[in-house]
Design an enzyme around this catalytic site. Structure first.
Site, mmCIF file in Angstrom:
data_model
loop_
_atom_site.group_PDB
_atom_site.id
_atom_site.type_symbol
_atom_site.label_atom_id
_atom_site.label_comp_id
_atom_site.label_asym_id
_atom_site.label_seq_id
_atom_site.Cartn_x
_atom_site.Cartn_y
_atom_site.Cartn_z
ATOM 1 N N LYS A 98 -23.056 30.659 0.148
ATOM 2 C CA LYS A 98 -24.458 30.982 0.463
ATOM 3 C C LYS A 98 -24.636 31.124 1.976
ATOM 4 C CE LYS A 98 -26.148 28.973 -3.794
ATOM 5 N NZ LYS A 98 -26.737 27.873 -4.553
ATOM 6 N N GLN B 56 -29.005 22.208 -3.519
ATOM 7 C CA GLN B 56 -27.899 22.509 -4.432
ATOM 8 C C GLN B 56 -27.851 21.479 -5.554
ATOM 9 O OE1 GLN B 56 -26.061 25.290 -4.218
ATOM 10 N NE2 GLN B 56 -24.874 24.739 -6.016
ATOM 11 N N ASP C 177 -35.046 29.460 -5.060
ATOM 12 C CA ASP C 177 -34.254 29.335 -6.292
ATOM 13 C C ASP C 177 -35.110 29.647 -7.522
ATOM 14 O OD1 ASP C 177 -31.534 28.819 -6.387
ATOM 15 O OD2 ASP C 177 -31.753 26.714 -5.831
HETATM 16 N N1 GUN Z 1 -26.003 24.771 -8.983
HETATM 17 C C1 GUN Z 1 -25.404 25.714 -9.761
HETATM 18 N N2 GUN Z 1 -26.060 26.888 -9.644
HETATM 19 C C2 GUN Z 1 -27.081 26.686 -8.781
HETATM 20 C C3 GUN Z 1 -28.103 27.530 -8.241
HETATM 21 O O1 GUN Z 1 -28.224 28.722 -8.537
HETATM 22 N N3 GUN Z 1 -28.945 26.937 -7.367
HETATM 23 C C4 GUN Z 1 -28.852 25.632 -7.027
HETATM 24 N N4 GUN Z 1 -29.740 25.145 -6.179
HETATM 25 N N5 GUN Z 1 -27.935 24.826 -7.493
HETATM 26 C C5 GUN Z 1 -27.048 25.358 -8.371
#
Ligand code: GUN
Length: 282
Positions: A49, A93, A116
């Protein structure tokens, strides 16, 4: 023979569009990324990211907190980032350590910064068709389908799986695109018969290579959200696979996403798009 839907290529196009828009309009955008603990998979996602942010010209602020961080400390940090006018998006996350209530943390994020799209406000906005942030993986799947030239309106769509992050928002998005949508799950009866009605079959069940030709109509578009590591004794020259048995299904499908290189790369590309949208809203 199915047309392969190239998620790597399409995600690159989207990141290039975001980058070009940021440069053209001289937009300053910043994403705060919070990770709690040392989960190796989460660390890889967070690194990817941050790299995508750098590529697009988005500033990324990284908060790597120890496993023992309390819920209160995390909520305090989110509160501070909510009030920080230089921060456009906040991403926590997942998963969080078990002593922290994930729902409470997600709800603490300002809806204007919920890139998100996981909060009840964002999900509610999606369900009534008003503007808000859409969860990145399902939003990415819509882009994959549309940019491959597959018509959605009027089609029979079956979504396999009902998670809050993929299945439920996916069904809502397909409905918004005027598909006729069915959601099937572990308690569904006659699941193969229902799946065989689908013009567009979206599989997010988390079961290694479960979907064979028995679930697929001739000429269907098949989207595979799963990703699993293959053990050495079961790999056919591949390290990763999805929820779909690709070699079995591919000859029957009209379009199909590979694993890796299908849905996976789209999640981060759509996150970049959401951060740009947040910055524009500010
Ligand atoms: N953990 C696994 N996929 C994701 C996601 O798309 N966003 C976040 N914040 N955590 C995750």
């Amino acid at each position: 023979m199915a047309v392969l839907i190239d998620g790597k290529k399409i995600s690159q196009e989207i990141k290039d569009e975001v980058k070009a828009e940021i440069e053209r309009d001289n937009i300053k955008a910043a994403l705060a990324v919070i990770i709690v603990g040392d989960d190796p998979a989460s660390k890889v996602y967070v690194k990817n990211k941050k790299n995508a942010c750098e590529y697009c010209g988005i500033e990324s602020l990284s908060f790597e907190l120890p496993e023992k961080t309390t819920e209160e400390e995390l909520l305090e940090l989110i509160d501070r980032l909510n009030r920080d006018t230089l921060v456009d998006g906040i991403l926590v996350q997942l998963p969080l350590p078990p002593h922290i209530d994930e729902d409470k943390v997600i709800e603490a994020i300002d809806p204007k910064k919920d890139v998100d799209g996981f909060s009840t406000r964002s999900v509610g906005a999606l369900s009534i068709g008003s503007d808000g942030f859409v969860s990145c993986t399902p939003a990415g799947i819509i882009e994959l389908i549309k940019r491959s030239g597959v018509e959605i309106a009027g089609k029979e769509c079956v979504v396999m799986g009902r998670s809050n992050i993929v299945g439920k928002p996916m069904a809502m998005l397909m409905l918004r695109e005027n598909a006729t949508v069915t959601v099937v799950h572990s308690k569904t009866k006659h699941i193969e018969d229902i799946c065989r009605r689908a013009d567009i079959l979206i599989v997010a069940i988390g079961k290694k290579m479960m979907i064979t030709q028995d679930y697929v109509k001739d000429g269907a578009c098949v989207i595979d959200v799963g990703i699993h590591r293959l053990d050495p004794d079961e790999n056919r020259g591949k390290k990763l696979c999805g929820d779909v048995d690709f070699d079995d299904v591919e000859p029957l499908a009209s379009y199909i996403t590979p694993v890796p290189g299908g849905v996976g790369p789209m999640t981060i590309a759509m996150l970049m798009k959401n951060v740009l949208k947040a910055a524009r809203m500010r």
